[in-house]
Design a protein around this motif. Structure first.
Motif, short mmCIF file in Angstrom:
data_model
loop_
_atom_site.label_atom_id
_atom_site.label_comp_id
_atom_site.label_asym_id
_atom_site.label_seq_id
_atom_site.Cartn_x
_atom_site.Cartn_y
_atom_site.Cartn_z
N LEU A 59 8.98 -0.06 0.07
CA LEU A 59 10.31 -0.61 0.33
C LEU A 59 10.74 -1.58 -0.76
O LEU A 59 11.94 -1.74 -1.04
N ALA A 82 -2.01 0.76 5.05
CA ALA A 82 -0.75 1.44 5.36
C ALA A 82 0.42 0.47 5.32
O ALA A 82 1.48 0.77 4.77
N LEU A 83 0.23 -0.72 5.95
CA LEU A 83 1.32 -1.70 5.93
C LEU A 83 1.64 -2.15 4.51
O LEU A 83 2.80 -2.32 4.13
N ILE A 95 3.55 0.61 2.80
CA ILE A 95 4.94 0.70 3.27
C ILE A 95 5.79 -0.41 2.67
O ILE A 95 6.90 -0.19 2.18
N TRP A 96 5.24 -1.65 2.70
CA TRP A 96 5.99 -2.77 2.12
C TRP A 96 6.23 -2.55 0.63
O TRP A 96 7.33 -2.80 0.11
N TRP A 129 2.94 2.63 -5.90
CA TRP A 129 3.87 3.76 -5.99
C TRP A 129 4.51 3.78 -7.37
O TRP A 129 4.62 2.75 -8.05
#
Length: 450
Positions: free
Chosen positions: A55, A47-48, A51-52, A152
């Motif tokens: 971003l 998850a981390l 997320i990174w 992503w």
């Protein structure tokens, strides 16, 4: 932003790991708490990382993409276009770019992936293959940007919409520019007989050469210069060529990549190029057309034009013209041409004639021949030649061959009747029409039959 392939794969592995851990908890319950903690730790790391990565995904403003299209496209050949891609950001970017062509244009060399370093730019060349003439409208580009870890992907539509015209394949005609006549027609397979200035229009005086006729001697110039001087003539100029182009359903036949109508347009442009180089004017009347740009009665008219820009005028007149499903009325077309043009001209009727056209075609040819020199260029289907050349197997194929032979004989009788009326008749496959048409034009031109 949407999950990438790698993120979905990692999530799948994480969920599959949960099933494995459940089985291990049953087999070794004393380690159950440790295994659950490890599974949740893996999920937290994933998850981390996701997320990174989200971003850190480059924004749309970090990429600049410009599409460079040719001013015009040629039909059924490769036309080169380019994409100029620039990374305006401070980090390397991996991306995938694709074009958005109309349905009748193929772009097989896209999409394409590339990695751009910070501040770098790349130029991608790719081929465009139009399958239909007319206006081609390209949408905005498709761009897919990947995050640094490729977890992503973000899709965007950079660039601008663009419209270009798809012309007939005029590449061969454009290559003829700057050649002399003999090289020009030789480049397309037509060979001229050597002549020594025996046209109708006076060109120049020159010294007498072996082989010159006595009637060419200018006796006054000979006396003045005290040596034999000949008059040199050239083919008569300032004549008109009018193409009477059938746009009806007969021209929709297709033997390969191009339809008979497309082959007819290519031959028309090549013949027009040769005629313009000879100093003649070139005009066009279409009939049985039902496409945008044609008149209500299915006609499109271009009065004879000449000069350096005449070929461009002709190309712009026909580039978006297509064959229709309408029946062709030869007599009506002939009457329309006579109403529009009264000066004597070489009228070239391009069609696919059949026996059922006999009465209408005879009437039209007779009407045109009263004032003009008429050439009838008829396209023959290659599939019919292949059918009668094959060995039939079985009763059905034998009957099909016999029917084809009967059809072709009836067609030949019609063409023979037209020749007996004094008309010039060309019967050829679509791929050879340009050679036959140019050769017949030059034969008539050099025999002063126009």
């Amino acid at each position: 932003m949407r999950p990438g392939r790698y993120l979905l794969l990692l999530l799948g592995l994480w969920l599959a790991l949960a099933l494995v851990l459940s089985a291990l908890r049953v087999a070794a319950p004393e380690y159950g708490g440790t295994l659950v903690a490890a599974w949740w730790a893996c999920g937290a790391v994933l998850a981390l990382g996701a997320i990174w990565d989200a971003l850190a995904c480059p924004p749309a403003t970090a990429i600049e993409v410009v599409r460079v299209l040719p001013d015009n496209l040629a039909l059924a050949v490769r036309n080169e276009a380019q994409l100029e891609v620039r990374n305006l950001g401070r980090w390397p970017i991996r991306l995938e770019v694709a074009d958005d062509p109309p349905t009748h244009v193929d772009v097989p060399e896209l999409p394409r992936q590339l990695v751009l370093a910070a501040g770098a730019q790349a130029r991608l060349s790719y081929g465009i293959f139009p399958r239909r003439r007319g206006d081609a409208h390209f949408g905005r580009l498709w761009l897919r940007r990947y995050s640094p870890l490729a977890l992503w992907e973000v899709r965007s539509r950079p660039g601008e919409v663009a419209s270009v015209r798809v012309f007939p394949n005029f590449v061969a005609a454009s290559r003829l520019a700057g050649m002399d006549l003999e090289r020009e027609v030789g480049a397309i397979g037509v060979h001229l007989r050597q002549r020594r200035g025996d046209g109708m229009d006076f060109h120049q005086l020159r010294e007498f050469r072996a082989g010159d006729a006595l009637r060419q001697i200018d006796w006054k110039a000979t006396a003045r210069y005290r040596k034999p001087i000949s008059r040199e003539y050239q083919d008569e100029r300032d004549q008109d060529i009018l193409f009477l182009l059938d746009c009806g359903r007969r021209m929709r036949a297709r033997d390969a990549a191009l339809s008979h109508f497309d082959h007819a347009l290519n031959a028309l442009l090549l013949t027009a190029q040769v005629g313009l180089r000879q100093g003649d004017g070139v005009g066009l009347l279409t009939f049985a057309a039902a496409e945008r740009g044609a008149d209500v009665d299915g006609t499109r008219w271009l009065a004879p034009v000449k000069g350096a820009k005449a070929l461009n005028q002709l190309v712009h007149q026909v580039y978006d013209l297509h064959s229709s499903t309408a029946a062709s009325d030869y007599l009506e077309a002939a009457q329309g041409l006579l109403e529009r043009h009264r000066k004597r001209a070489l009228v070239i009727l391009v069609s696919n004639v059949r026996e059922e056209d006999a009465d209408d075609l005879h009437a039209a040819a007779t009407l045109l021949a009263r004032r003009h020199r008429v050439v009838i260029a008829s396209l023959r289907e290659q599939a019919l030649d292949e059918r009668i050349g094959a060995d039939p197997e079985g009763l059905d194929e034998t009957l099909a061959v016999l029917g084809t032979l009967d059809y072709l004989r009836a067609r030949e009788r019609l063409l023979l009747e037209l020749r007996q009326r004094g008309l010039s008749v060309i019967d050829t496959l679509p791929q050879q029409l340009h050679v036959e048409l140019v050769a017949e034009y030059l034969r008539l031109k050099r025999s002063n039959a126009l």
